[in-house]
Design a protein around this motif. Sequence first.
Motif, PDB file in Angstrom:
ATOM      1  N   ALA A  43       0.963  -1.331  -0.063  1.00 33.18           N
ATOM      2  CA  ALA A  43       0.152   0.002   0.042  1.00 33.18           C
ATOM      3  C   ALA A  43       0.919   1.291  -0.062  1.00 33.18           C
ATOM      4  O   ALA A  43       0.578   2.274  -0.613  1.00 33.18           O
ATOM      5  CB  ALA A  43      -0.983   0.116   1.219  1.00 33.18           C
ATOM      6  N   VAL A  44       1.896   1.231   0.717  1.00 32.01           N
ATOM      7  CA  VAL A  44       2.956   2.322   0.742  1.00 32.01           C
ATOM      8  C   VAL A  44       3.706   2.452  -0.573  1.00 32.01           C
ATOM      9  O   VAL A  44       3.642   3.602  -1.118  1.00 32.01           O
ATOM     10  CB  VAL A  44       3.982   2.271   2.050  1.00 32.01           C
ATOM     11  N   ILE A  45       4.142   1.414  -1.048  1.00 30.09           N
ATOM     12  CA  ILE A  45       4.652   1.433  -2.421  1.00 30.09           C
ATOM     13  C   ILE A  45       3.600   2.255  -3.598  1.00 30.09           C
ATOM     14  O   ILE A  45       3.994   3.076  -4.473  1.00 30.09           O
ATOM     15  CB  ILE A  45       5.009  -0.014  -2.881  1.00 30.09           C
ATOM     16  N   ALA A  46       2.434   1.592  -3.473  1.00 28.75           N
ATOM     17  CA  ALA A  46       1.563   2.126  -4.437  1.00 28.75           C
ATOM     18  C   ALA A  46       1.070   3.613  -4.342  1.00 28.75           C
ATOM     19  O   ALA A  46       0.991   4.350  -5.127  1.00 28.75           O
ATOM     20  CB  ALA A  46      -0.053   1.614  -4.135  1.00 28.75           C
ATOM     21  N   TYR A  47       0.987   4.162  -3.123  1.00 27.09           N
ATOM     22  CA  TYR A  47       1.031   5.628  -2.738  1.00 27.09           C
ATOM     23  C   TYR A  47       2.428   6.414  -3.300  1.00 27.09           C
ATOM     24  O   TYR A  47       2.095   7.364  -3.771  1.00 27.09           O
ATOM     25  CB  TYR A  47       0.997   5.774  -1.368  1.00 27.09           C
ATOM     26  N   LYS A  48       3.238   5.772  -3.041  1.00 25.84           N
ATOM     27  CA  LYS A  48       4.543   6.535  -3.495  1.00 25.84           C
ATOM     28  C   LYS A  48       4.537   6.588  -5.122  1.00 25.84           C
ATOM     29  O   LYS A  48       5.103   7.638  -5.794  1.00 25.84           O
ATOM     30  CB  LYS A  48       5.935   5.766  -3.091  1.00 25.84           C
ATOM     31  N   ILE A  49       4.255   5.674  -5.873  1.00 26.25           N
ATOM     32  CA  ILE A  49       4.283   5.498  -7.229  1.00 26.25           C
ATOM     33  C   ILE A  49       3.419   6.464  -7.778  1.00 26.25           C
ATOM     34  O   ILE A  49       3.562   7.185  -8.516  1.00 26.25           O
ATOM     35  CB  ILE A  49       3.804   4.226  -7.727  1.00 26.25           C
ATOM     36  N   PHE A  76       4.910  -3.552 -10.014  1.00 22.90           N
ATOM     37  CA  PHE A  76       4.792  -2.326  -9.692  1.00 22.90           C
ATOM     38  C   PHE A  76       5.535  -1.518 -10.839  1.00 22.90           C
ATOM     39  O   PHE A  76       6.475  -1.806 -11.063  1.00 22.90           O
ATOM     40  CB  PHE A  76       5.538  -1.776  -8.445  1.00 22.90           C
ATOM     41  N   ARG A  77       4.766  -0.606 -11.174  1.00 27.75           N
ATOM     42  CA  ARG A  77       5.259   0.337 -12.286  1.00 27.75           C
ATOM     43  C   ARG A  77       6.786   0.980 -11.851  1.00 27.75           C
ATOM     44  O   ARG A  77       6.550   1.784 -11.031  1.00 27.75           O
ATOM     45  CB  ARG A  77       4.309   1.558 -12.903  1.00 27.75           C
ATOM     46  N   SER A  78       7.592   0.774 -12.522  1.00 24.88           N
ATOM     47  CA  SER A  78       9.078   1.226 -11.995  1.00 24.88           C
ATOM     48  C   SER A  78       9.437   2.189 -13.115  1.00 24.88           C
ATOM     49  O   SER A  78      10.527   2.776 -12.934  1.00 24.88           O
ATOM     50  CB  SER A  78      10.233   0.305 -11.715  1.00 24.88           C
ATOM     51  N   MET A  79       8.694   2.300 -14.278  1.00 24.48           N
ATOM     52  CA  MET A  79       8.994   3.319 -15.388  1.00 24.48           C
ATOM     53  C   MET A  79       8.019   4.333 -15.670  1.00 24.48           C
ATOM     54  O   MET A  79       7.063   4.354 -15.187  1.00 24.48           O
ATOM     55  CB  MET A  79       9.487   2.532 -16.649  1.00 24.48           C
ATOM     56  N   VAL A  80       8.428   5.517 -16.594  1.00 26.21           N
ATOM     57  CA  VAL A  80       7.517   6.323 -17.050  1.00 26.21           C
ATOM     58  C   VAL A  80       6.515   5.575 -17.914  1.00 26.21           C
ATOM     59  O   VAL A  80       6.419   4.262 -18.178  1.00 26.21           O
ATOM     60  CB  VAL A  80       8.202   7.314 -17.980  1.00 26.21           C
ATOM     61  N   VAL A 112      11.335   6.738  -7.920  1.00 25.63           N
ATOM     62  CA  VAL A 112      10.556   5.670  -7.023  1.00 25.63           C
ATOM     63  C   VAL A 112      10.907   4.042  -7.509  1.00 25.63           C
ATOM     64  O   VAL A 112      11.374   3.198  -6.827  1.00 25.63           O
ATOM     65  CB  VAL A 112       9.048   5.824  -7.034  1.00 25.63           C
ATOM     66  N   GLY A 113      10.997   4.182  -8.935  1.00 28.79           N
ATOM     67  CA  GLY A 113      11.240   2.900  -9.422  1.00 28.79           C
ATOM     68  C   GLY A 113      12.653   2.319  -9.203  1.00 28.79           C
ATOM     69  O   GLY A 113      12.967   1.345  -9.141  1.00 28.79           O
ATOM     70  N   HIS A 114      13.773   2.978  -9.154  1.00 27.65           N
ATOM     71  CA  HIS A 114      15.036   3.120  -8.872  1.00 27.65           C
ATOM     72  C   HIS A 114      15.205   2.215  -7.717  1.00 27.65           C
ATOM     73  O   HIS A 114      15.825   1.222  -7.678  1.00 27.65           O
ATOM     74  CB  HIS A 114      15.717   4.060  -8.807  1.00 27.65           C
TER      75      HIS A 114
END
Length: 216
Positions: A43-49, A76-80, A112-114
């Motif tokens: 959930a935290v990761i989703a919020y940051k993305i 999780f999306r890590s790119m544009v 965030v993706g990095h």
Amino acid sequence: MADQRTLINPQKVKSRKGYHFVKRTMDIVLSSIGLICLSPLMAVIAYKIKKEDKGPVFYKQVRVGKNGHKFEMYKFRSMVTNADQLLDRLKDQNEVEGAMFKMKHDPRITKVGHYLREHSLDELPQLVNVLKGDMSLVGPRPPLPSEVARYTDYDKQRLYVMPGCTGLWQVTARNDVGFDEMVKLDLEYVQHANLGYDLWIIIKTIGIIIKPNSSY
């Protein structure tokens, strides 16, 4: 010229019915526990993305699984958001030889993706793929259809087993080796897979999440 490298007997791989049954049971149990226990982190990761660029949280991509079965893999999306469209411009900068694209300083990766990639956290949604039966916790990296189209018969042996969220390549050499070396490691796993081997790889993966190796 024909590929003279050793080929694995697919019937020998299929004959391990007891192992495959226990492995699938372990996949269902551990992926279910993982999704429940890691839901606050996810959930935290989703919020940051979402906060970074307002784009989609998840990324879906068609991959090739066991025996050539195609499925949608979740990450999780890590790119544009237009990363796939930008790929053609970067193909001449591929840093891995063979049927795979890797670029250490890929300009498409978000801030965030990095972090997600460094700690392999972008792959947590693949636990859903495991629960669905498209993937296993441990197995070869699931390739793209465009990669499989370039495979030799030797390379296609990676598809004798279900692809995994993690595997021998990920916990050992990772991006320090090229495509041929990755295939060699994957086939070593295909030939010698057992529950002890799987548990060792899972434990090593947990260590890499805490202390990253050469992932990017």
